[in-house]
Design an enzyme around this catalytic site. Structure first.
Site, PDB file in Angstrom:
ATOM      1  N   GLY A 159      -4.880  12.226  -2.686  1.00  0.00           N
ATOM      2  CA  GLY A 159      -5.516  11.338  -1.712  1.00  0.00           C
ATOM      3  C   GLY A 159      -5.565   9.891  -2.172  1.00  0.00           C
ATOM      4  O   GLY A 159      -6.330   9.096  -1.645  1.00  0.00           O
TER       5      GLY A 159
ATOM      6  N   ASP B  60      -3.060   2.835   4.401  1.00  0.00           N
ATOM      7  CA  ASP B  60      -2.543   3.027   3.043  1.00  0.00           C
ATOM      8  C   ASP B  60      -1.374   2.091   2.743  1.00  0.00           C
ATOM      9  O   ASP B  60      -1.317   1.451   1.688  1.00  0.00           O
ATOM     10  CB  ASP B  60      -2.073   4.478   2.854  1.00  0.00           C
ATOM     11  CG  ASP B  60      -3.185   5.467   3.114  1.00  0.00           C
ATOM     12  OD1 ASP B  60      -4.348   5.033   3.221  1.00  0.00           O
ATOM     13  OD2 ASP B  60      -2.892   6.667   3.227  1.00  0.00           O
TER      14      ASP B  60
END
Ligand code: GLA
Length: 391
Positions: free
Chosen positions: A121, A169
């Site tokens: 993650g 991200d």
């Protein structure tokens, strides 16, 4: 210590022409709202992915990685598609995108190495995508900005890899800056860099070390549920995304959503977006304790409303709440395992690590890992002589 230049030389019998680096990221707050037009607050971290690369004249794309034994050698062709679940699909997806735009690349000899825990993650996939795109833009002088690189990497993740992720991200690993948090509006892509001065505290990353299975399909399910919530609300509410809707409007119209799970997802999204706005003001005033409270509240919502946490992450956060030297903690990233982050008093970090490790081991049965994270810069080319010392 890994010497990627030497490894490249050994494997390809020639020198690497360039070495690039792209970090991983943590998200301080604003989870699962990037694909709902919300505001998020990620930072790039010190760990990430390296690429040693040279062009070749044999029209072959060679993919090797120090972390995995699987390699690929592909003749340069007009397009590719994803095959299996191998790591090289990520850089291949990026190359495929350039080829589709008729931005031709030559043959390439590539050696990757990552010091991010994979699938934890911390955005190892965004890191390798942005890394590959940045490297090609630099080497072939394509006219693309960092924003273009982030957007193309997201597209690769959505279309080539098949995960409906948002922009957070890829944006964070492209735009990260040392000791700064990025306050990103995922709808407009406007952003602000906020000084992230942790003072007497450290940002600890705690890896559950849980193998994440089915994470992608559960992620796509949440994505679809948000779409369903918006569709239902739109019957009476004028909005382009869930984060445009304020809490009062949601309360008034939530009856339009008939599936209780979908209703909970929407409530998380809308309230998390409000938390990010408050958190940004608190960070600007350097009110770390109050900021930490919002981290706990965010976790609670991800656990109960969005249902993407799990006993491993909950155990860590539960410990943090009891530990005196910790002012805030939450899961970070997509969830379903992966990592938690915590703000821990510097002088208590050793105690924290010892105690959280045994607390977790007793409850979960295996070990977690803890490390203090540096907030670092985004994607970049490394100077050749600095590399070995860095990794
Ligand atoms: C993953 C996705 C991001 C974001 C987070 C959850 O990391 O790649 O786009 O949705 O999950 O906030």
């Amino acid at each position: 210590m890994v010497d990627i230049k030497e490894e490249f030389q050994k494997r390809y019998q020639k020198k690497a022409e360039h070495i690039f680096f792209s970090p991983g990221r943590v998200n301080l707050i604003g989870e699962h709202i990037d694909y709902n037009g919300g505001r998020v607050m990620p930072c790039a971290i010190g760990l990430g992915t390296y690429l040693a690369i040279s062009k070749n004249t044999d029209k072959i794309l060679r993919f090797q990685c120090l972390n995995f034994k699987e390699t690929a050698e592909l003749h340069l062709q007009n397009s590719y598609s994803k095959t299996g679940k191998e790591w090289f699909n990520y850089p291949l997806g990026v190359i495929d995108h350039f080829l589709a735009q008729e931005q031709l690349v030559s043959g390439l000899d590539m050696l990757f190495y990552g010091n991010l825990p994979i699938g934890a993650g911390l955005s190892s996939s965004a890191s390798i995508e942005v890394l590959t795109a940045f490297a090609l833009v630099e080497m072939f002088e394509f006219d693309m900005s960092k924003l273009d690189i982030a957007l193309l990497s997201k597209k690769v993740e959505n279309e080539f890899i098949g995960v409906n992720c948002g922009i957070m991200d890829q944006f964070a690993v492209a735009f990260g800056e040392k000791n700064k948090a990025i306050l990103l509006n995922c709808d407009t892509l406007d952003y602000e860099l906020l000084p992230f001065d942790t003072g007497d505290y450290l940002l600890a990353i705690i890896n559950t070390n849980k193998t994440r299975s089915l994470a992608d399909s559960k992620y796509n399910e949440r994505f679809a549920q948000c779409g369903a919530a918006l569709k239902a609300l739109k019957k009476e509410v004028d909005a382009n995304n869930l984060c445009e809707i304020d809490i009062e409007t949601f309360q008034k119209h939530r009856h339009l959503i008939h599936d209780p799970a979908v209703e909970k997802r929407a409530l998380h999204v809308i309230s998390e977006n409000v938390r990010v706005n408050t958190a940004a003001s608190l960070l600007k005033e350097n009110k770390l304790k109050e900021f930490g409270e919002l981290m706990y509240a965010s976790h609670q919502s991800l656990k109960e409303l969005y249902e993407v946490s799990g006993v491993e992450l909950d155990t860590i956060v539960e410990f943090c709440k009891k530990f005196d030297g910790c002012v805030g903690a939450r899961m970070t990233g997509a969830g379903f395992g992966g990592c938690a982050i915590a703000l821990v008093k510097k002088e208590m970090m050793t105690d924290f690590t010892k105690q959280v490790t045994s607390y977790y081991k007793n409850k979960i049965g295996y070990e977690l890992s803890v490390f203090a994270s540096e907030i670092g810069d985004g994607v970049r080319e490394m100077s050749m002589h600095s590399v070995a010392a860095k990794i």
